[in-house]
Scaffold this motif. Sequence first.
Motif, PDB file in Angstrom:
ATOM      1  N   UNK A 150      39.805  30.334  35.901  1.00  0.00           N
ATOM      2  CA  UNK A 150      38.529  31.055  35.863  1.00  0.00           C
ATOM      3  C   UNK A 150      38.727  32.479  35.365  1.00  0.00           C
ATOM      4  N   UNK A 151      37.709  32.984  34.705  1.00  0.00           N
ATOM      5  CA  UNK A 151      37.834  34.253  34.007  1.00  0.00           C
ATOM      6  C   UNK A 151      38.139  35.423  34.922  1.00  0.00           C
ATOM      7  N   UNK A 152      37.898  35.251  36.210  1.00  0.00           N
ATOM      8  CA  UNK A 152      38.130  36.349  37.148  1.00  0.00           C
ATOM      9  C   UNK A 152      39.579  36.800  37.141  1.00  0.00           C
ATOM     10  N   UNK A 153      40.510  35.923  36.757  1.00  0.00           N
ATOM     11  CA  UNK A 153      41.917  36.320  36.804  1.00  0.00           C
ATOM     12  C   UNK A 153      42.236  37.383  35.774  1.00  0.00           C
ATOM     13  N   UNK A 154      41.345  37.621  34.829  1.00  0.00           N
ATOM     14  CA  UNK A 154      41.634  38.611  33.806  1.00  0.00           C
ATOM     15  C   UNK A 154      41.081  39.988  34.165  1.00  0.00           C
ATOM     16  N   UNK A 155      40.289  40.079  35.229  1.00  0.00           N
ATOM     17  CA  UNK A 155      39.640  41.348  35.550  1.00  0.00           C
ATOM     18  C   UNK A 155      40.063  41.831  36.934  1.00  0.00           C
ATOM     19  N   UNK A 156      39.114  41.962  37.834  1.00  0.00           N
ATOM     20  CA  UNK A 156      39.386  42.533  39.158  1.00  0.00           C
ATOM     21  C   UNK A 156      40.503  41.798  39.887  1.00  0.00           C
ATOM     22  N   UNK A 157      40.490  40.463  39.834  1.00  0.00           N
ATOM     23  CA  UNK A 157      41.386  39.699  40.694  1.00  0.00           C
ATOM     24  C   UNK A 157      42.784  39.529  40.112  1.00  0.00           C
ATOM     25  N   UNK A 158      43.004  39.993  38.897  1.00  0.00           N
ATOM     26  CA  UNK A 158      44.319  39.816  38.272  1.00  0.00           C
ATOM     27  C   UNK A 158      45.436  40.413  39.112  1.00  0.00           C
ATOM     28  N   UNK A 159      45.132  41.463  39.870  1.00  0.00           N
ATOM     29  CA  UNK A 159      46.179  42.117  40.654  1.00  0.00           C
ATOM     30  C   UNK A 159      46.757  41.194  41.726  1.00  0.00           C
ATOM     31  N   UNK A 160      46.003  40.184  42.146  1.00  0.00           N
ATOM     32  CA  UNK A 160      46.552  39.214  43.093  1.00  0.00           C
ATOM     33  C   UNK A 160      47.700  38.452  42.444  1.00  0.00           C
ATOM     34  N   UNK A 161      47.516  38.070  41.181  1.00  0.00           N
ATOM     35  CA  UNK A 161      48.565  37.351  40.473  1.00  0.00           C
ATOM     36  C   UNK A 161      49.736  38.268  40.136  1.00  0.00           C
TER      37      UNK A 161
ATOM     38  N   UNK B  38      40.026  22.983  31.037  1.00  0.00           N
ATOM     39  CA  UNK B  38      39.467  22.115  29.992  1.00  0.00           C
ATOM     40  C   UNK B  38      38.776  22.942  28.927  1.00  0.00           C
ATOM     41  N   UNK B  39      38.525  24.228  29.237  1.00  0.00           N
ATOM     42  CA  UNK B  39      37.720  25.059  28.334  1.00  0.00           C
ATOM     43  C   UNK B  39      38.381  26.408  28.104  1.00  0.00           C
ATOM     44  N   UNK B  40      39.499  26.447  27.399  1.00  0.00           N
ATOM     45  CA  UNK B  40      40.144  27.750  27.165  1.00  0.00           C
ATOM     46  C   UNK B  40      39.355  28.579  26.156  1.00  0.00           C
ATOM     47  N   UNK B  41      39.470  29.911  26.289  1.00  0.00           N
ATOM     48  CA  UNK B  41      38.918  30.792  25.272  1.00  0.00           C
ATOM     49  C   UNK B  41      40.032  31.735  24.817  1.00  0.00           C
ATOM     50  N   UNK B  42      39.692  32.719  24.013  1.00  0.00           N
ATOM     51  CA  UNK B  42      40.728  33.595  23.464  1.00  0.00           C
ATOM     52  C   UNK B  42      41.486  34.337  24.556  1.00  0.00           C
ATOM     53  N   UNK B  43      40.742  34.758  25.591  1.00  0.00           N
ATOM     54  CA  UNK B  43      41.421  35.475  26.671  1.00  0.00           C
ATOM     55  C   UNK B  43      42.386  34.562  27.426  1.00  0.00           C
ATOM     56  N   UNK B  44      42.005  33.294  27.568  1.00  0.00           N
ATOM     57  CA  UNK B  44      42.891  32.346  28.242  1.00  0.00           C
ATOM     58  C   UNK B  44      44.207  32.233  27.486  1.00  0.00           C
TER      59      UNK B  44
END
Length: 924
Positions: A316-327, A339-345
């Motif tokens: 989910x796109x949230x991993x690229x913004x606020x929640x990325x720091x968890x990862x 199933x639905x990657x985009x450029x950011x993925x």
Amino acid sequence: MTPEAKARQRIDQKLEQAGWAVQDLKKINLSASLGVAVREYPTDTGPADYVLFVNREPVGVIEAKADNTILTFVEDQTDRYARSVLKWQVKAAPLPFLYESTGQIIHFTDGRDPAPRAREIFHFFKPEQIAEWLNQQDSFRRRLCEQMPELPTRNLRDCQIGAVTGLEKSLALNKPRALVHMATGAGKTFTAITSVYRLLKYGGAKRILFLVDTRNLGKQAHQEFMAYTPPDDARKFTELYNVQRLNGPAIDPAAKVCISTIQRMYSILSGEPIDDSAEDISLFDVQQADRQAKMMRYNPAVPVETFDVIIIDECHRSIYNLWKQVLDYFDAFLVGLTATPDKRTFGFFSENIVAEYTYEQSVADGVNVGYDVYEIETEITRKGAEVKAREWVDHRDRQTRKKRWAEAEEGVLYNGKELDKSVVNPSQIRKVIQAMKTAVETEIFPSRTETPKTLIFAKTDSHADDIIQIVREVYNQGNAFCKKVTYKAEEDPDSILSSFRNDYNPRIAVTVDMIATGTDVKPLEVLLFMRDVRSRGYYEQMKGRGVRSLGHDDLKRVSNSADSAKSRFVLIDAVGVEKSLKTESRPLEKKPSVPLKDLMMGVALGHRDEDTLLSLANRLVRLAKELDDKALRRIEKKSDGVSVGMLGKALLTALDPDRIVEAAIAAAQARGITRTEETLTEDELTAARLQCVATACAPFDNPELRDEIETARREREQIIDHINLDQVTFTGFSAQAEERARKVIQTFTDYISRHKDEIQALGFFYQQPFRRRALTFEMIEELHDTLSRPPLLLTTERLWSAYARVKSSQVNGSDSKRQLTDLVALVRFAIGLDAELKPFRDQVDKRFQEWIFRHNARRTTAFTAEQTEWLRMMKDHISSSCCITRDDFDYAEFANKGGLQKAWGLFGKELDEVMDEMNGELVA
């Protein structure tokens, strides 16, 4: 301080947070802690900044550098120290664990890896983790490279075989991130569980985190783990490994797999409570700009080495913004499933696509079914309509649904996009539902005698309610025929969803977002879109609810007139969703460091860039939720009746491409020119945007409005006065408080007197000293549970506070943190066994000193220093648990130092006798 000295200060702090004892060489004491970091340790090539010792043995070095140092440039220096001869040390083997750090950034290299490579980590590892690694024959990365056996392919599809083998090849090459792109319905979760099983069994992974998008998908994943049977074992996965679905603030140390939403994991790391409902909303298409990202801090209870691998379901796109720091926090391989990657993925996973299985391939293989698009268009959907002034119409409250019949105060001209938001037109909904019914029965599935399983996507919860009522009316069916499946549904959404999958009714389900992504409903054959979607990825996810293939028997079970297996599904488009322009969602907060007053001033002075406008809009919308009614009214007064929330929304609307197109068409019509969206020129769109933005920004020209908004924001903050010093003029409890405390004590003493024969723990105290070795932690827990439940509500904290108020001269330790075993001290004091009330731990400490003195006096040889250290650990365990047994040596404080085997080596046959003595003497 020099920059390097500042770096060392930060490094010292982080080492101590991770459990290391940091020492200067002159004061070295390797027995002070399991892990010891010694500064400026001499080697034959010069002093190393830090040498790390675990269990008294050197294991690694840290090279400290000032900020802005490029750490890759100093790796050779670290390696040189690791290979140097340490003064006073016999072993000459290179030290395996190498760090470079500025105190802000930490690089780590494990020399045991097949191709040792530095990686950035959030924090230093705990010494316990280093000790655990040293006890293993190989590192995790070496095992991934050399010990993974060939994959058994029985019961696996070709795409699943390719995904597992591709992922394992990536891990063997030590690539930190990997992306598995598999079409919806191809079995991503099953594939992931197959990999998890092999990583645990053959790779020796410590623990794996399975991140999901919503709590509902977490339940679904947990069920799949429970159902999974590995190819080389007849037992279920959950019979072999502990799987924990995180619902609380702690991670089970025994868990090998943790299933969690990223919101829950953030809560665990930060210590901030989480609203359970927050896990019900998909983060796939949700903006996170309404809350400010807080910097993640190190949490010793959940160290960075907690997980070896993190599998991110749906990416989910949230991993690229606020929640990325968890990862970023965990030192773990990241594996994305989507199933639905985009450029950011692709960018986030470093373009390391280890498996790619498209929807088209899945249809060709029979894994999924294809779809047809059936369009429904109504006049009002396309053109909108007008409610004229002074016409009598219903007015309905959006939240309460309460209606009133009244004249329209002014004319309302609305278009199709405003339907079911500001205006509800039941006729439009009825016409769409009627057209769907006719099409399905006469054109799409003419041979069916029952309505195929149908899912309708609504705009809002209110819209869903309207649709449900009209569906039941048009189909002439009862309540069971059509149900709402949203997080606000009156019935349990999980049970409705289960019935939708497996039972005859409901035939039609209406949802907003609960089953828009990830949720498996194989019998679905019709999807009706009554809402538009701007996100391409989200739209593909929503379409994916209908693609699952299903055999004839399974389909016939819920749709009896089906004459074959599910071969297709039909997407009914009632809002132009298939044709509308799809864009990627964007975060609203572009300038988090710019103060609100500066954003407003910038707009007033002519700043019209998108980042400024989005940031100001976000702040105003957020502020509208935080201010009280009085402040909101003051702002409206300065803005000619426009609320602060509407000021922010106007800025967002001015940037909406749809509104800009509408404005451009309207402007052309005013000039007598007919334009459509396709025939608009770039200059016309630019002019329309400028005009929309200018209108939205105009209120901020008013300095009084800007001042009022800033004042309201500032009033929400507190001033911390460090200047005016206070002094005490009176101390003492109020008479009412002391009387309440006396009643609490009386209730307590009455209760233990009345129930001394019923509760085992109370019998222990009343029968002193004959049964004094029988008290257990379970007995104390039982007594505490009984006392703390209504109607007594006599918690340990409340009782201690009451005694401190009434008998302060006889009470010690009122300011210390209570533990469950303090109930022992309270009972002893209440029944007169002790003349003074003090924490149970303090009592145990005093009795331990007296016991060990007597014991040493009786022996020909006193306890050795190492035996005494273990006795102190046993004493601490008794303080928190009331007794110690052989089983207790499995706990971490003992296990990390050798456990029962070590204790037996120290005390021999006297161990049981020593434990019996301590249980009796220290708790007496």
